[in-house]
Design a protein around this motif. Structure first.
Motif, short mmCIF file in Angstrom:
data_model
loop_
_atom_site.label_atom_id
_atom_site.label_comp_id
_atom_site.label_asym_id
_atom_site.label_seq_id
_atom_site.Cartn_x
_atom_site.Cartn_y
_atom_site.Cartn_z
N TYR A 114 44.27 119.62 75.52
CA TYR A 114 45.67 119.68 75.93
C TYR A 114 46.32 120.78 75.09
CZ TYR A 114 50.34 117.96 77.19
OH TYR A 114 51.60 117.83 77.68
N PHE A 115 46.76 121.83 75.76
CA PHE A 115 47.35 122.98 75.08
C PHE A 115 48.87 122.88 75.13
CE2 PHE A 115 43.12 124.36 76.04
CZ PHE A 115 42.78 125.25 75.03
N ASP A 116 49.52 123.15 74.00
CA ASP A 116 50.97 123.17 73.91
C ASP A 116 51.50 124.31 74.76
OD1 ASP A 116 53.63 123.00 73.18
OD2 ASP A 116 53.31 123.60 71.10
N GLU A 117 52.40 123.99 75.65
CA GLU A 117 52.96 125.03 76.53
C GLU A 117 54.23 125.63 75.96
OE1 GLU A 117 53.41 123.07 80.28
OE2 GLU A 117 51.27 123.04 80.67
N ASP A 118 54.67 125.15 74.80
CA ASP A 118 55.93 125.61 74.23
C ASP A 118 55.74 126.76 73.24
OD1 ASP A 118 57.24 123.69 75.70
OD2 ASP A 118 57.23 122.22 74.08
N GLY A 119 55.05 127.78 73.66
CA GLY A 119 54.98 128.97 72.82
C GLY A 119 53.65 129.32 72.22
N GLY A 140 45.52 117.95 71.76
CA GLY A 140 44.65 116.83 72.04
C GLY A 140 43.34 117.32 72.62
N TYR A 141 42.36 116.41 72.66
CA TYR A 141 40.99 116.82 73.03
C TYR A 141 40.22 115.61 73.55
CZ TYR A 141 36.05 117.87 72.18
OH TYR A 141 34.69 118.01 72.31
N TYR A 142 39.21 115.89 74.37
CA TYR A 142 38.19 114.90 74.74
C TYR A 142 36.93 115.62 75.19
CZ TYR A 142 38.89 115.63 79.77
OH TYR A 142 38.94 116.19 81.02
N SER A 143 35.83 114.88 75.20
CA SER A 143 34.61 115.39 75.82
C SER A 143 34.00 114.28 76.66
CB SER A 143 33.60 115.89 74.77
OG SER A 143 33.02 114.82 74.06
N LEU A 166 32.96 108.85 77.64
CA LEU A 166 34.11 109.58 77.14
C LEU A 166 34.05 109.55 75.61
CD1 LEU A 166 36.88 110.94 77.66
CD2 LEU A 166 37.87 108.63 77.61
N ASN A 167 34.14 110.71 75.00
CA ASN A 167 34.05 110.80 73.54
C ASN A 167 35.26 111.51 72.96
OD1 ASN A 167 30.82 111.40 74.40
ND2 ASN A 167 31.23 109.77 72.96
N ASN A 168 35.64 111.05 71.78
CA ASN A 168 36.62 111.73 70.93
C ASN A 168 37.95 112.03 71.59
OD1 ASN A 168 34.61 111.68 69.00
ND2 ASN A 168 33.99 113.79 69.33
N LEU A 169 38.40 111.17 72.51
CA LEU A 169 39.74 111.34 73.05
C LEU A 169 40.71 111.20 71.89
CD1 LEU A 169 41.69 111.58 75.51
CD2 LEU A 169 41.68 109.10 75.57
N CYS A 170 41.51 112.23 71.64
CA CYS A 170 42.39 112.18 70.48
C CYS A 170 43.61 113.07 70.70
CB CYS A 170 41.65 112.61 69.22
SG CYS A 170 41.00 114.29 69.27
N CYS A 182 51.97 114.43 67.48
CA CYS A 182 52.22 114.61 68.91
C CYS A 182 52.00 113.33 69.71
CB CYS A 182 51.32 115.72 69.46
SG CYS A 182 51.59 117.30 68.66
N ARG A 183 51.77 112.24 69.04
CA ARG A 183 51.51 110.96 69.72
C ARG A 183 52.79 110.38 70.31
NH1 ARG A 183 47.31 108.84 65.12
NH2 ARG A 183 45.62 110.21 65.76
N HIS A 184 52.60 109.45 71.23
CA HIS A 184 53.70 108.74 71.90
C HIS A 184 54.51 109.68 72.80
CE1 HIS A 184 52.52 105.48 69.33
NE2 HIS A 184 52.72 106.24 68.28
N LYS A 185 53.83 110.70 73.34
CA LYS A 185 54.45 111.64 74.28
C LYS A 185 53.64 111.71 75.58
CE LYS A 185 56.30 114.44 70.53
NZ LYS A 185 56.29 115.75 69.87
N LYS A 186 52.78 110.70 75.80
CA LYS A 186 51.97 110.58 77.02
C LYS A 186 50.84 111.63 77.10
CE LYS A 186 54.60 107.28 78.69
NZ LYS A 186 54.19 105.91 78.61
N ILE A 187 50.54 112.29 75.99
CA ILE A 187 49.45 113.28 75.98
C ILE A 187 48.10 112.57 76.12
CG2 ILE A 187 48.25 115.01 74.57
CD1 ILE A 187 51.04 115.79 73.46
N GLY A 188 47.93 111.45 75.42
CA GLY A 188 46.68 110.69 75.53
C GLY A 188 46.44 110.21 76.95
N GLU A 189 47.49 109.72 77.60
CA GLU A 189 47.35 109.28 78.98
C GLU A 189 47.01 110.44 79.90
OE1 GLU A 189 50.95 107.13 79.90
OE2 GLU A 189 50.13 105.28 79.04
#
Length: 163
Positions: free
Chosen positions: A62-67, A73-76, A87-91, A96-103
């Motif tokens: 997950y790449f930050d789009e703000d600049g 975040g990442y997963y494999s 699914l491995n290493n979802l993080c 940056c947590r609690h912003k729906k990035i994990g979902e």
């Protein structure tokens, strides 16, 4: 924005994984001495390059789009010999947590796995991490079993879901 990563992103992904999993290590008292194989301590650039180039894992971030376009975040996904995948290493970086990035990462992983004809996704978690277990249960994962390995000071919990 979520996109597949390549070798040029590996170093940043290692940092995201280690920093993300360090919060779990801190919460549960894991150290390099009592849990050297725990993700926060065992993830290296060499390991991720091996997973990417030799095991052919799908890796996405997950790449930050703000600049600055940094990885937040990442997963494999490791595709197994049948129609299953792991699914491995979802993080997600702690700040940056609690912003729906994990979902978003989980939804992306499920969609990419489906596109590769995977019908069942498996994960392993720290069983004692009840907050994480409930999060995965909320996302349709079902707890299947536990294993206590001698080399970890915690119990490994296993979950899976149909996709």
């Amino acid at each position: 924005m979520i996109k597949e990563i390549d070798k040029s992103n590996i170093a940043e992904c290692v940092n995201v994984i280690r920093k993300s999993f360090q919060t779990v290590a801190d919460e549960f008292g894991f150290t390099p001495d009592n849990a050297p194989r725990f993700t926060a301590f065992a993830t290296t650039e060499e390991r991720l390059v091996y997973q990417l180039e030799i095991e052919h894992r799908l890796m996405a971030a997950y790449f930050d789009e703000d600049g600055d376009n940094r990885i937040l975040g990442y997963y494999s996904i490791q595709f197994l010999e049948n129609v299953e995948c792991e699914l491995n290493n979802l993080c997600v970086l702690p700040e940056c947590r609690h912003k729906k990035i994990g979902e978003a990462l989980l939804e992306d992983a499920v969609a990419r796995a489906k596109s590769k004809n995977c019908t069942r996704m498996k994960i392993g978690i720290v069983e004692e991490n009840t907050v994480l277990r409930r999060w995965y249960e909320k996302h349709e994962f079902v707890h299947t079993n536990t294993i206590k390995y001698d080399f970890f000071p915690f119990t490994c919990g296993y979950m899976e879901r149909d996709i």
